[in-house]
Design a protein around this motif. Sequence first.
Motif, PDB file in Angstrom:
ATOM      1  N   VAL A 135      31.488 -52.302 -44.558  1.00  0.00           N
ATOM      2  CA  VAL A 135      30.690 -50.948 -44.227  1.00  0.00           C
ATOM      3  C   VAL A 135      31.380 -49.778 -44.047  1.00  0.00           C
ATOM      4  O   VAL A 135      31.220 -48.719 -44.186  1.00  0.00           O
ATOM      5  CB  VAL A 135      29.663 -51.478 -42.732  1.00  0.00           C
ATOM      6  CG1 VAL A 135      29.002 -50.549 -42.168  1.00  0.00           C
ATOM      7  CG2 VAL A 135      28.554 -52.814 -43.294  1.00  0.00           C
ATOM      8  N   SER A 136      32.510 -50.171 -43.204  1.00  0.00           N
ATOM      9  CA  SER A 136      33.689 -49.154 -42.930  1.00  0.00           C
ATOM     10  C   SER A 136      34.111 -48.404 -44.154  1.00  0.00           C
ATOM     11  O   SER A 136      33.966 -47.136 -44.032  1.00  0.00           O
ATOM     12  CB  SER A 136      34.623 -49.678 -42.257  1.00  0.00           C
ATOM     13  OG  SER A 136      35.547 -48.751 -41.773  1.00  0.00           O
ATOM     14  N   ASP A 137      34.222 -49.078 -45.278  1.00  0.00           N
ATOM     15  CA  ASP A 137      34.545 -48.327 -46.248  1.00  0.00           C
ATOM     16  C   ASP A 137      33.498 -47.469 -46.906  1.00  0.00           C
ATOM     17  O   ASP A 137      33.791 -46.222 -47.419  1.00  0.00           O
ATOM     18  CB  ASP A 137      34.998 -49.339 -47.544  1.00  0.00           C
ATOM     19  CG  ASP A 137      36.402 -50.272 -47.165  1.00  0.00           C
ATOM     20  OD1 ASP A 137      36.934 -49.687 -46.231  1.00  0.00           O
ATOM     21  OD2 ASP A 137      36.382 -51.055 -48.034  1.00  0.00           O
ATOM     22  N   ALA A 138      32.203 -47.938 -46.942  1.00  0.00           N
ATOM     23  CA  ALA A 138      31.033 -46.970 -47.217  1.00  0.00           C
ATOM     24  C   ALA A 138      31.003 -45.909 -46.410  1.00  0.00           C
ATOM     25  O   ALA A 138      30.760 -44.626 -46.906  1.00  0.00           O
ATOM     26  CB  ALA A 138      30.079 -47.841 -47.195  1.00  0.00           C
ATOM     27  N   MET A 139      31.136 -46.051 -45.151  1.00  0.00           N
ATOM     28  CA  MET A 139      31.100 -45.005 -44.176  1.00  0.00           C
ATOM     29  C   MET A 139      32.362 -43.912 -44.459  1.00  0.00           C
ATOM     30  O   MET A 139      31.897 -42.696 -44.662  1.00  0.00           O
ATOM     31  CB  MET A 139      31.431 -45.382 -42.697  1.00  0.00           C
ATOM     32  CG  MET A 139      30.158 -46.287 -42.169  1.00  0.00           C
ATOM     33  SD  MET A 139      30.536 -47.058 -40.720  1.00  0.00           S
ATOM     34  CE  MET A 139      30.953 -45.813 -39.511  1.00  0.00           C
ATOM     35  N   ARG A 140      33.397 -44.166 -44.581  1.00  0.00           N
ATOM     36  CA  ARG A 140      34.814 -43.604 -44.765  1.00  0.00           C
ATOM     37  C   ARG A 140      34.409 -42.807 -46.242  1.00  0.00           C
ATOM     38  O   ARG A 140      34.818 -41.525 -46.413  1.00  0.00           O
ATOM     39  CB  ARG A 140      35.957 -44.463 -45.023  1.00  0.00           C
ATOM     40  CG  ARG A 140      37.148 -43.647 -45.183  1.00  0.00           C
ATOM     41  CD  ARG A 140      38.445 -44.380 -45.010  1.00  0.00           C
ATOM     42  NE  ARG A 140      38.382 -45.871 -45.483  1.00  0.00           N
ATOM     43  CZ  ARG A 140      38.259 -46.751 -44.704  1.00  0.00           C
ATOM     44  NH1 ARG A 140      38.043 -46.736 -43.480  1.00  0.00           N
ATOM     45  NH2 ARG A 140      38.181 -47.959 -45.413  1.00  0.00           N
ATOM     46  N   ASN A 141      33.999 -43.474 -47.157  1.00  0.00           N
ATOM     47  CA  ASN A 141      33.744 -42.642 -48.536  1.00  0.00           C
ATOM     48  C   ASN A 141      32.634 -41.702 -48.726  1.00  0.00           C
ATOM     49  O   ASN A 141      32.429 -41.301 -49.611  1.00  0.00           O
ATOM     50  CB  ASN A 141      33.754 -43.811 -49.667  1.00  0.00           C
ATOM     51  CG  ASN A 141      35.257 -44.610 -49.688  1.00  0.00           C
ATOM     52  OD1 ASN A 141      36.223 -43.895 -49.481  1.00  0.00           O
ATOM     53  ND2 ASN A 141      34.923 -45.926 -50.237  1.00  0.00           N
ATOM     54  N   SER A 142      31.781 -41.910 -47.668  1.00  0.00           N
ATOM     55  CA  SER A 142      30.609 -41.095 -47.638  1.00  0.00           C
ATOM     56  C   SER A 142      30.715 -39.345 -47.522  1.00  0.00           C
ATOM     57  O   SER A 142      29.934 -38.651 -48.027  1.00  0.00           O
ATOM     58  CB  SER A 142      29.565 -41.491 -46.588  1.00  0.00           C
ATOM     59  OG  SER A 142      30.226 -40.880 -45.391  1.00  0.00           O
ATOM     60  N   GLY A 143      31.857 -39.086 -46.902  1.00  0.00           N
ATOM     61  CA  GLY A 143      32.105 -37.698 -46.946  1.00  0.00           C
ATOM     62  C   GLY A 143      31.476 -37.412 -45.366  1.00  0.00           C
ATOM     63  O   GLY A 143      31.440 -35.969 -45.039  1.00  0.00           O
ATOM     64  N   LEU A 144      30.666 -37.962 -44.990  1.00  0.00           N
ATOM     65  CA  LEU A 144      30.150 -37.596 -43.725  1.00  0.00           C
ATOM     66  C   LEU A 144      30.988 -37.655 -42.323  1.00  0.00           C
ATOM     67  O   LEU A 144      32.070 -38.066 -42.387  1.00  0.00           O
ATOM     68  CB  LEU A 144      28.961 -38.745 -43.173  1.00  0.00           C
ATOM     69  CG  LEU A 144      27.777 -38.772 -44.201  1.00  0.00           C
ATOM     70  CD1 LEU A 144      26.913 -39.832 -44.089  1.00  0.00           C
ATOM     71  CD2 LEU A 144      26.966 -37.226 -44.472  1.00  0.00           C
ATOM     72  N   THR A 145      30.808 -36.651 -41.335  1.00  0.00           N
ATOM     73  CA  THR A 145      31.365 -36.672 -40.054  1.00  0.00           C
ATOM     74  C   THR A 145      31.510 -38.066 -39.519  1.00  0.00           C
ATOM     75  O   THR A 145      30.728 -39.009 -39.879  1.00  0.00           O
ATOM     76  CB  THR A 145      30.855 -35.616 -39.284  1.00  0.00           C
ATOM     77  OG1 THR A 145      29.728 -35.879 -38.853  1.00  0.00           O
ATOM     78  CG2 THR A 145      31.238 -34.520 -39.664  1.00  0.00           C
ATOM     79  N   PHE A 146      32.577 -38.370 -38.798  1.00  0.00           N
ATOM     80  CA  PHE A 146      32.668 -39.788 -38.074  1.00  0.00           C
ATOM     81  C   PHE A 146      31.487 -40.186 -37.320  1.00  0.00           C
ATOM     82  O   PHE A 146      30.943 -41.131 -37.862  1.00  0.00           O
ATOM     83  CB  PHE A 146      33.803 -39.760 -37.234  1.00  0.00           C
ATOM     84  CG  PHE A 146      34.079 -40.881 -36.448  1.00  0.00           C
ATOM     85  CD1 PHE A 146      35.074 -41.633 -37.215  1.00  0.00           C
ATOM     86  CD2 PHE A 146      33.900 -41.126 -35.370  1.00  0.00           C
ATOM     87  CE1 PHE A 146      35.272 -43.070 -36.618  1.00  0.00           C
ATOM     88  CE2 PHE A 146      34.291 -42.367 -34.620  1.00  0.00           C
ATOM     89  CZ  PHE A 146      34.937 -43.419 -35.308  1.00  0.00           C
ATOM     90  N   ASP A 147      30.947 -39.350 -36.665  1.00  0.00           N
ATOM     91  CA  ASP A 147      29.785 -40.050 -35.744  1.00  0.00           C
ATOM     92  C   ASP A 147      28.659 -40.126 -36.376  1.00  0.00           C
ATOM     93  O   ASP A 147      27.659 -40.992 -36.518  1.00  0.00           O
ATOM     94  CB  ASP A 147      29.426 -38.780 -34.163  1.00  0.00           C
ATOM     95  CG  ASP A 147      30.665 -38.968 -33.353  1.00  0.00           C
ATOM     96  OD1 ASP A 147      31.254 -40.090 -33.342  1.00  0.00           O
ATOM     97  OD2 ASP A 147      30.596 -38.231 -32.535  1.00  0.00           O
ATOM     98  N   PHE A 148      28.307 -39.100 -37.347  1.00  0.00           N
ATOM     99  CA  PHE A 148      27.112 -39.226 -38.435  1.00  0.00           C
ATOM    100  C   PHE A 148      27.007 -40.310 -39.106  1.00  0.00           C
ATOM    101  O   PHE A 148      26.178 -40.807 -39.502  1.00  0.00           O
ATOM    102  CB  PHE A 148      27.108 -37.891 -38.989  1.00  0.00           C
ATOM    103  CG  PHE A 148      25.527 -37.421 -39.528  1.00  0.00           C
ATOM    104  CD1 PHE A 148      24.401 -37.202 -38.522  1.00  0.00           C
ATOM    105  CD2 PHE A 148      25.138 -37.666 -40.697  1.00  0.00           C
ATOM    106  CE1 PHE A 148      23.383 -36.857 -39.195  1.00  0.00           C
ATOM    107  CE2 PHE A 148      23.874 -37.326 -41.190  1.00  0.00           C
ATOM    108  CZ  PHE A 148      23.071 -37.084 -40.347  1.00  0.00           C
TER     109      PHE A 148
END
Length: 151
Positions: A44-57
């Motif tokens: 999940v963390s990798d998907a978040m990091r690779n999304s390009g979205l800001t941290f909180d979003f």
Amino acid sequence: MKIQEVTKILSDMFIPRDKGLEGKCFKSEYMNKEHEAYPVQQAVSDAMRNSGLTFDFSYLIAEKACDILVEVDDWEDEDAITESVDAIMPVYTSDLMEIYASNSWAVDAAMEEMGNGKDSASNAQMAWYMQISQMVEAIKGNLSDIIEDEE
């Protein structure tokens, strides 16, 4: 790891931040490399990091994506996932507009892919839809390596 174990971990993964802070964070024990949930948290963390979205979003979008994966019985049922994304979309204008404030590029990307909506609210809806859908797919892809085939 069996898919039932993964969905249980996904359902418990996000917790409210400490008092005084808005939003969610990962359960701290899930971030321990020795914990059984660590591979799921890492996916999940990798998907978040690779999304390009800001941290909180990215936390907001990932939590919604995990909720969908917990609720949908068959992760290959695209219709069920689409319905779940539709159901989890923000409805209030102030919530929809949050994507403009933190990730306006996502609105531009959605408009480029899906066309220009009738107003800024519909453009925001398209962006939310696209980001949640992409997060679901990224998490599913990352988890595919750790989920055992059930035959």
